[in-house]
Motif scaffolding. Sequence first.
Motif, PDB file in Angstrom:
ATOM      1  N   GLY A   1      39.951  48.632  34.639  1.00 42.95           N
ATOM      2  CA  GLY A   1      39.886  47.198  34.835  1.00 42.95           C
ATOM      3  C   GLY A   1      39.296  46.480  33.646  1.00 42.95           C
ATOM      4  N   SER A   2      39.955  45.402  33.219  1.00 43.57           N
ATOM      5  CA  SER A   2      39.437  44.630  32.090  1.00 43.57           C
ATOM      6  C   SER A   2      38.089  44.029  32.471  1.00 43.57           C
ATOM      7  CB  SER A   2      40.423  43.522  31.714  1.00 43.57           C
ATOM      8  OG  SER A   2      40.839  42.795  32.849  1.00 43.57           O
ATOM      9  N   GLY A   3      37.181  44.075  31.527  1.00 42.94           N
ATOM     10  CA  GLY A   3      35.831  43.602  31.797  1.00 42.94           C
ATOM     11  C   GLY A   3      34.985  44.708  32.400  1.00 42.94           C
TER      12      GLY A   3
ATOM     13  N   SER B   1      34.024  45.750  42.806  1.00 45.60           N
ATOM     14  CA  SER B   1      33.424  46.217  44.057  1.00 45.60           C
ATOM     15  C   SER B   1      34.118  47.455  44.596  1.00 45.60           C
ATOM     16  CB  SER B   1      33.486  45.099  45.109  1.00 45.60           C
ATOM     17  OG  SER B   1      32.821  43.943  44.661  1.00 45.60           O
ATOM     18  N   GLY B   2      35.443  47.557  44.379  1.00 42.19           N
ATOM     19  CA  GLY B   2      36.219  48.642  44.968  1.00 42.19           C
ATOM     20  C   GLY B   2      37.007  49.429  43.950  1.00 42.19           C
ATOM     21  N   ARG B   3      38.281  49.725  44.272  1.00 39.16           N
ATOM     22  CA  ARG B   3      39.055  50.683  43.484  1.00 39.16           C
ATOM     23  C   ARG B   3      40.222  50.086  42.718  1.00 39.16           C
ATOM     24  NH1 ARG B   3      41.038  54.497  48.124  1.00 39.16           N
ATOM     25  NH2 ARG B   3      41.031  52.483  49.200  1.00 39.16           N
ATOM     26  N   PHE B   4      40.883  49.095  43.265  1.00 40.38           N
ATOM     27  CA  PHE B   4      42.178  48.668  42.737  1.00 40.38           C
ATOM     28  C   PHE B   4      42.048  47.458  41.802  1.00 40.38           C
ATOM     29  CE2 PHE B   4      42.981  50.763  46.832  1.00 40.38           C
ATOM     30  CZ  PHE B   4      43.838  51.762  46.413  1.00 40.38           C
TER      31      PHE B   4
ATOM     32  N   ALA C   1      24.139  31.995  29.853  1.00 40.22           N
ATOM     33  CA  ALA C   1      25.087  33.052  29.475  1.00 40.22           C
ATOM     34  C   ALA C   1      25.138  34.180  30.511  1.00 40.22           C
ATOM     35  CB  ALA C   1      24.695  33.626  28.113  1.00 40.22           C
ATOM     36  N   GLU C   2      26.192  34.982  30.402  1.00 43.52           N
ATOM     37  CA  GLU C   2      26.429  36.086  31.349  1.00 43.52           C
ATOM     38  C   GLU C   2      25.690  37.346  30.887  1.00 43.52           C
ATOM     39  OE1 GLU C   2      30.712  36.229  31.534  1.00 43.52           O
ATOM     40  OE2 GLU C   2      30.763  34.759  33.160  1.00 43.52           O
ATOM     41  N   VAL C   3      24.364  37.267  30.911  1.00 44.86           N
ATOM     42  CA  VAL C   3      23.549  38.391  30.447  1.00 44.86           C
ATOM     43  C   VAL C   3      22.661  38.934  31.557  1.00 44.86           C
ATOM     44  CG1 VAL C   3      23.570  37.649  28.039  1.00 44.86           C
ATOM     45  CG2 VAL C   3      21.776  36.791  29.566  1.00 44.86           C
ATOM     46  N   GLY C   4      22.864  38.456  32.783  1.00 41.47           N
ATOM     47  CA  GLY C   4      21.997  38.853  33.884  1.00 41.47           C
ATOM     48  C   GLY C   4      22.143  40.300  34.312  1.00 41.47           C
ATOM     49  N   ASN C   5      23.313  40.885  34.082  1.00 46.98           N
ATOM     50  CA  ASN C   5      23.509  42.296  34.442  1.00 46.98           C
ATOM     51  C   ASN C   5      22.991  43.170  33.298  1.00 46.98           C
ATOM     52  OD1 ASN C   5      25.807  41.133  33.041  1.00 46.98           O
ATOM     53  ND2 ASN C   5      26.790  43.134  33.244  1.00 46.98           N
ATOM     54  N   MET C   6      21.693  43.115  33.090  1.00 47.08           N
ATOM     55  CA  MET C   6      21.064  43.864  31.994  1.00 47.08           C
ATOM     56  C   MET C   6      21.424  45.347  32.068  1.00 47.08           C
ATOM     57  SD  MET C   6      17.275  42.204  32.357  1.00 47.08           S
ATOM     58  CE  MET C   6      17.464  41.534  34.006  1.00 47.08           C
TER      59      MET C   6
ATOM     60  N   SER D   1      28.928  38.199  34.449  1.00 54.54           N
ATOM     61  CA  SER D   1      30.383  38.194  34.551  1.00 54.54           C
ATOM     62  C   SER D   1      30.801  38.635  35.940  1.00 54.54           C
ATOM     63  CB  SER D   1      30.980  39.135  33.505  1.00 54.54           C
ATOM     64  OG  SER D   1      32.358  39.356  33.764  1.00 54.54           O
ATOM     65  N   GLY D   2      31.856  38.027  36.443  1.00 50.23           N
ATOM     66  CA  GLY D   2      32.399  38.469  37.720  1.00 50.23           C
ATOM     67  C   GLY D   2      32.945  39.883  37.671  1.00 50.23           C
ATOM     68  N   THR D   3      33.166  40.394  36.463  1.00 54.48           N
ATOM     69  CA  THR D   3      33.664  41.763  36.328  1.00 54.48           C
ATOM     70  C   THR D   3      32.534  42.784  36.375  1.00 54.48           C
ATOM     71  OG1 THR D   3      33.512  41.804  33.904  1.00 54.48           O
ATOM     72  CG2 THR D   3      35.539  40.921  34.862  1.00 54.48           C
ATOM     73  N   ALA D   4      31.274  42.303  36.375  1.00 58.16           N
ATOM     74  CA  ALA D   4      30.124  43.200  36.317  1.00 58.16           C
ATOM     75  C   ALA D   4      29.703  43.628  37.722  1.00 58.16           C
ATOM     76  CB  ALA D   4      28.968  42.521  35.591  1.00 58.16           C
TER      77      ALA D   4
END
Length: 581
Positions: free
Chosen positions: A164-166, A315-318, A453-458, A481-484
């Motif tokens: 998955g991208s991101g 969150s999941g697989r696909f 900025a999207e840095v919260g997912n350290m 990021s929503g991808t995180a």
Amino acid sequence: MSENDNKKVKLRSAEWFGSNDKNGFMYRSWMKNQGIPDHEFQGKPIIGICNTWSELTPCNAHFRKLAEHVKRGILEAGGFPVEFPVFSNGESNLRPTAMLTRNLASMDVEESIRGNPMDAVVLLVGCDKTTPALLMGAASVDLPTIVVTGGPMLNGKLNGKNIGSGTAVWQLHEQVKGGEISMHEFLAAEAGHSRSAGTCNTMGTASTMACMAESLGTSLPHNAAIPAVDARRYVLAHMSGIRIVEMVREDLKLSKILTKENFENAIRVNAAIGGSTNAVIHLKAIAGRIGVDLELEDWTRVGRGMPTIVDLLPSGRFLMEEFYYAGGLPAVIRRMGDGNLLPNPNALTVNGKTIWENCQDAPIYDDEVVRPLDKPLLKDGGICILRGNLAPRGAVLKPSAATPALMQHRGQAVVFEDFEHYKSRIMDPNLEVDANSVLVMKNCGPKGYPGMAEVGNMGLPPKLLAAGVKDMVRISDARMSGTAYGTVVLHVAPEAMAGGPLGIVQDGDWITLDCAGGELNLEITDEEMAARQAVRVTGSAPGPKTGYQQLYIEHVLQADEGCDFDFLVGNRGSAVPRHSH
């Protein structure tokens, strides 16, 4: 549309083109230098196509072609299309963050629509912030409006498997830091990561906001999920062009679509899809522009208890390809409606039908991707709203991306004063940290790191990654990021730079996170908190400020208010500006 249909509605564009005086002469004459014949000005609806095409916004780089298909539909329905560019704030390249310029883009959109001769507008959106920015700007004007999204990329590929991208970036980077893969393997993943035009193919913020646009009723059914390079994406663009002309005839303005009922539907859909935490900020900002009272408590009231039934990364697989082939968002809404979990089935959408009329017979092709309600990915996927002495005005956490065992947690703080401090300190092999620690980062909110900025997912400390630790509780006033993914508390309000209590947290302080109870607390007495606040000094974000950044810092609202500018909240209407001649 027949000529008689056009006469039923007073066209706004007639204020420019409908008179035979000096002004009418000039407006028509200048437009005719493009080779436009006289009959195009004879009572046809003028439809603006608001285009965020840019080669610096890769997600939207195919929008020239998309716009051509919208134009075909407009012309077929008897309208006249006029395409115009607006600021394209793409998250992939723009520094420090596209969120900084979301409000700037919305101002561009608002003034472009209001000041020009158009009766309705088609919004071409894709990358994360372009969707809320264009909807915010359009909401402040309130013409008939329809959203056309650019669509997600095809599945990424690595070693014969989908990636998955991101999301893959976060995963692979942690694997490099933990010594699981080599730098060569990490860089080799680039080629297959982004294989086609389109937005991230995970349920990141771009896909989430595409789903929000559809669940808000502002786009035609299936707009959210059709892959960017699928021919059906261009069919949808064509049909949207037809429909926007019909919306002019029906006087179906955006304010008739963006009601509290549709926002409630969107909140519940966000839980069902495992959507991005960024949706909380963006929906609040859009609601503020159209005049709908939307509060953080609505996310608890409406969203909590809704199972996450879309099995998509992160969150999941696909990925989004499978989501579309499984039936897309209409399949999700049908599942919700069949289970009496769609709050407002009679909410109106841009095609003139209710959301339930659009989705009640939607086919569901794959129960693995769009799961039955009794076999969810997560029993309660609603965004968790947290309050307490550490977040008096709220914070958010995404349950579908979190580790269940960490959603009730007590640990000691490891504090980073800002993102630069985090980057220098996290790599220290002597850092006093263990798996139970709580990573706390300050000064990354709307004012503190201008744009939040999207840095919260350290990323986790390398020494813990090497020991097999996969997740830790992380707290900040930033976004992610929503991808995180991860057990990450975000959007702490007020932010540290604005004097919020996050700014007084010290190494070793005990912090309690209770997602079930909706609480986030720093375990110090009120007296100690007051004493720390009394001696703290709040500065300003480091580095030089552009003129716009200074405007941003002075006027941006906090995360719980949607991070709009204080002077932009509200609907200013579509009244035609005065003549300049």
